[in-house]
Design a protein around this motif. Structure first.
Motif, PDB file in Angstrom:
ATOM      1  N   GLU A 137       1.169   4.348  -7.028  1.00  0.00           N
ATOM      2  CA  GLU A 137       2.863   4.759  -6.951  1.00  0.00           C
ATOM      3  C   GLU A 137       2.798   4.207  -5.217  1.00  0.00           C
ATOM      4  N   ARG A 138       3.922   4.288  -4.844  1.00  0.00           N
ATOM      5  CA  ARG A 138       4.605   4.050  -2.812  1.00  0.00           C
ATOM      6  C   ARG A 138       4.391   5.683  -2.669  1.00  0.00           C
ATOM      7  N   ALA A 139       4.155   5.726  -1.324  1.00  0.00           N
ATOM      8  CA  ALA A 139       4.551   6.467  -1.106  1.00  0.00           C
ATOM      9  C   ALA A 139       6.027   6.885  -1.106  1.00  0.00           C
ATOM     10  N   GLU A 140       6.073   8.404  -1.114  1.00  0.00           N
ATOM     11  CA  GLU A 140       7.146   8.912  -1.476  1.00  0.00           C
ATOM     12  C   GLU A 140       8.474   8.829   0.055  1.00  0.00           C
ATOM     13  N   ARG A 141       7.981   8.708   1.760  1.00  0.00           N
ATOM     14  CA  ARG A 141       8.641   8.859   2.634  1.00  0.00           C
ATOM     15  C   ARG A 141       8.298   7.581   3.010  1.00  0.00           C
ATOM     16  N   GLU A 142       9.511   7.425   3.847  1.00  0.00           N
ATOM     17  CA  GLU A 142       9.222   6.089   5.166  1.00  0.00           C
ATOM     18  C   GLU A 142       8.394   6.385   6.599  1.00  0.00           C
ATOM     19  N   GLY A 143       7.784   5.533   6.917  1.00  0.00           N
ATOM     20  CA  GLY A 143       6.713   5.795   7.575  1.00  0.00           C
ATOM     21  C   GLY A 143       5.486   7.128   7.647  1.00  0.00           C
TER      22      GLY A 143
END
Length: 328
Positions: A137-143
């Motif tokens: 799964e992708r990370a939830e937040r940019e950065g």
């Protein structure tokens, strides 16, 4: 006066024959409905139309007419010419994007594919069937999680030196946060990109890289370091340590799947962008890269699950010129 030619299919001929028998009294309307698989009401409409307009009335009114949604011949000719002379080695999706951006021709993917098929010009990129596997799964937040890597490739296609592209890709959005062309993959290239990212967005939380000696020192820990739990740091590793950025080492190239897929896209699209701009040097390549990144992010970026960014502000009291440097 020119005569109108109406083309009939086998189904049309059968319908006319059945309705003719009903009018002649040799077949009932109910039997005709069962033969055609339609309602009795539809048969009665066909009988009325046949009597008023003849056999031609049973043919659809649009038969033989060009579709109102058909691409104009002038546009089709222009697109065919561009495909042969300029976009012969572009994939279909890339051609569609360039037609809209460069020539203000807005066509669907299916239309571009059909126009390409008319030229018997297959796409240079083969679509592989994806293997069924569960992706992380992708990370939830940019950065929150940034993948970094370098790609040694013939970016200039022989017009200049062979270069290496160093890129930082955000895991949550798929955006290209920054990149730079270098003569080879080196620590100063990574520091240069990270410096620009920190000044533009802030400090990312985690970097995900391979186990290159740029990121981790090949030196063995001394006795004092072992007792204190410290590890020898490379120049770039020392920079991350001073900024409080966590680095995670990937155990295989497949683990860095997102940055590897971005490089696959760049080796297709960015190479053609460099060619189109006539780039033939390191300086030219970096200038084109700076202009290309915003378009790439607009085309391939996606919204994160959490709209709140995870970048941290620059630490008070630290000098960027001192941090992003090699210390001996």
């Amino acid at each position: 006066m020119d005569e109108k030619v109406v083309t009939m299919a086998q189904k049309d001929l059968l319908r006319i024959s059945v309705i003719g028998r009903v009018i002649a009294g040799t077949t009932s309307a109910k039997e005709a409905a069962n033969a055609q698989g339609v309602s009795l009401r539809q048969i009665r409409r066909q009988i009325r139309t046949f009597r008023e307009k003849g056999a031609e009335g049973l043919i659809h009114g649009n038969r033989g007419c060009a579709s109102l949604r058909r691409t104009p011949e002038t546009v089709r000719s222009q697109v065919h010419k561009l495909m042969k002379e300029r976009y012969a080695d572009y994939n279909t999706s890339h051609i569609r994007d360039e037609l809209a951006r460069e020539h203000n021709i807005h066509l669907s993917y299916a239309t571009v594919a059909r126009l390409r098929a008319e030229l018997d010009q297959p796409s240079p990129r083969k679509h592989r069937v994806r293997q069924h596997r569960q992706r992380r799964e992708r990370a939830e937040r940019e950065g929150q999680f940034v993948q970094v890597d370098g790609s040694d490739h013939n970016w200039l296609e022989g017009r200049g030196p062979r270069l290496t592209l160093i890129a930082f890709v955000d895991d949550a959005t798929g955006k290209l946060l920054g990149g730079v062309f270098r003569d080879e993959e080196d620590a100063m290239g990574y520091m240069q990109v990270l410096d620009a990212i920190c000044r533009t967005y802030g400090l990312p939380q985690t970097l995900y890289s391979d186990r290159h000696t740029i990121f981790q020192s090949p030196k063995k820990a001394t006795l004092e370091q072992k007792l204190s739990g410290e590890q020898p740091l490379s120049h770039f590793g020392r920079t991350l340590h001073r900024l409080g950025i966590v680095r995670i080492a990937a155990q295989s190239p497949q683990a860095k799947g997102r940055v590897e897929r971005v490089f696959g896209t760049l080796q297709d699209r960015l190479v053609k962008e460099l060619r189109s701009c006539g780039a033939c040097s390191l300086e030219d390549a970096n200038r084109v890269l700076g202009e290309y990144i915003p378009r790439h992010n607009q085309r391939f970026g996606r919204a994160p699950a959490d709209s709140e960014a995870a970048f941290s502000p620059w630490p008070v009291g630290l000098s960027p010129e001192h941090v992003f440097a090699c210390h001996y």
